[in-house]
Design an enzyme around this catalytic site. Structure first.
Site, short mmCIF file in Angstrom:
data_model
loop_
_atom_site.label_atom_id
_atom_site.label_comp_id
_atom_site.label_asym_id
_atom_site.label_seq_id
_atom_site.Cartn_x
_atom_site.Cartn_y
_atom_site.Cartn_z
N GLY A 68 -31.45 -4.64 -18.34
CA GLY A 68 -32.70 -4.41 -19.07
C GLY A 68 -33.54 -3.35 -18.40
O GLY A 68 -33.06 -2.62 -17.54
N ASN A 69 -34.79 -3.26 -18.81
CA ASN A 69 -35.71 -2.30 -18.18
C ASN A 69 -37.11 -2.90 -18.14
O ASN A 69 -37.33 -4.00 -18.65
CB ASN A 69 -35.67 -0.96 -18.92
#
Ligand code: C5P
Length: 408
Positions: free
Chosen positions: A208-209
């Site tokens: 993810g980020n």
């Protein structure tokens, strides 16, 4: 710079307790707030709470300190009046110019922008009397925020919930920054993507980020406030749905692509504020990947995700559709931004510098708006709604009808 003077009017609904949170947001961000609760509001939240949170006595009486002419002065001296919650009764009084208590007097004497955040049961909100009062207030230039949909007092649910205090606060901050708000996006359908995609490795892990989705949500809320029909494609965000916005929730880049392409088919503008993963794991393990003593973990093989922004820019769903992209850069911001604008083929690229606590998860953002026409607009660090408005200014400046645009 002197602190902006805000009058917080509170009328008599149970949502008055949420106005405490709104008040706290104002005071903590350096606004001077005078609370003016109605007598009915004081049944829900007492004077001591308003005084403690605002750092000054609540103004409740027209007949107190008469020599200071409070029924006139409070409104005259304000930079903004916000009424939250605004009951059906308060909206009716404001629409008809009644002045039988300090708050209604204040509304008549205020020459600054006025924001109403209504809260009431669905039947009261939908009643033609209330709708006509709201229309009257809007026609006169007041900002009436659409109520949210959800649980109401008692067992009822429906439209009429007070919008989230964060949302009311954001609307007020915009009004203070811009003076007044126009409906310059009325008749346009805009699509905004927000948040960050998650690419699953197994049922419990993902790549993810750090995107919080705040900038995309600010874009959606400000577009709705400017009259647009808004579809918000939200990837993994923990933010409340902005009032009056259609929200489509997605998880992965491929899901985001499907949702954006579907909504874009009928849109006048698409703003890709989401942080889309460039890669996803080539394989998804249906069971949790286990660690085995003495065995090195297998490397994760990645494959490329489609570049949605480049795709919708190259293949516009409608002639003249406007496409806006974002670029988060850590260095050589302008040069990298120009190169990305050309590579992606969009009309506008919002370039911001990230890293070292900048932008991700914060409430403020600075950016440069690079236009395919060579334009370059610098937006100083400020609330994400202010950047959102600057982006919509660029969209609003381009006619919705492509024939008009090519003629210009
Ligand atoms: O290439 P980069 O990820 O820096 O580009 C960022 C812009 O491209 C953002 O507007 C983002 O929403 C969009 N993007 C996309 N599809 C991808 C990666 C990024 O639409 N696979």
């Amino acid at each position: 710079m002197t602190a902006p003077r805000v009058v917080l009017g509170v009328s008599g609904g149970i949502a008055a307790y949420k106005a405490c949170e709104l008040l706290r947001r104002f005071t903590e961000s350096g606004h001077q707030v005078q609370v003016v609760p109605t007598a009915a509001a004081l049944h829900f939240v007492g004077e001591a709470t308003w005084a403690a949170l605002s750092g000054r006595p609540a103004a409740t009486e027209t007949w107190e300190r008469v020599h200071e002419v409070p029924h006139v002065r409070i409104g005259q001296q304000a930079d903004l009046v916000v009424v939250a919650p605004a009951t059906a009764d308060l909206l009716a009084k404001a629409a008809h110019g009644l002045a039988d208590d300090l708050l209604t007097n204040t509304l008549l004497t205020a020459r600054c922008p006025v924001v109403f955040a209504p809260a009431m049961h669905t039947e009261m909100w939908e009643h033609p009397a209330t709708q006509e009062n709201v229309a009257t207030l809007r026609r006169r230039g007041a900002i009436v925020i659409e109520p949210a949909v959800g649980r109401l007092t008692g067992v009822d649910t429906g439209k009429g919930r007070l919008p989230d205090p964060a949302e009311i606060f954001a609307a007020c901050r915009r009004v203070l920054a811009r003076g007044s708000l126009t409906q310059d996006l009325a008749g346009r359908h805009v699509v905004v993507s927000a948040g960050g995609t998650r690419e699953p490795l197994d049922p419990v892990r993902f790549l993810g980020n750090r995107s919080s989705g705040k900038q995309g949500y600010a874009l959606a809320a400000t577009a709705a406030a400017r009259g647009a029909r808004v579809t918000l494609v939200a990837a993994n965000t923990a933010l409340p749905d902005p009032a009056g916005v259609d929200v489509v929730r997605v998880g992965t880049a491929l899901q985001l692509r499907d949702a954006v392409l579907k909504a874009a088919a009928e849109a006048d503008a698409v703003v890709m504020a989401a942080a889309v993963a460039d890669f996803r794991p080539a394989e998804y393990a249906t069971g949790k990947i286990k660690k085995v003593d003495g065995v090195e973990p297998a490397p994760i093989v990645l494959v490329r995700n489609p570049d949605i922004l480049a795709e919708i820019s190259a293949d516009r769903a409608r002639p003249g559709q406007l496409v806006v992209g974002f670029a988060a850069e850590t260095d050589d911001v302008l040069a990298n931004g120009r190169a990305k604008l050309a590579r992606k083929g969009c009309d506008l690229l919002v370039v911001n510098e990230v890293g070292d606590g900048k932008a991700f998860g914060q409430d403020t953002n600075s950016a440069v708006l690079l236009g395919a026409d060579g334009s370059e607009v610098h937006i100083a660090d400020g609330p994400k709604e202010v950047l959102a408005d600057a982006i919509w200014d660029q969209v609003a400046a381009r006619p919705a009808d492509p024939a008009d645009r090519s003629a210009g």
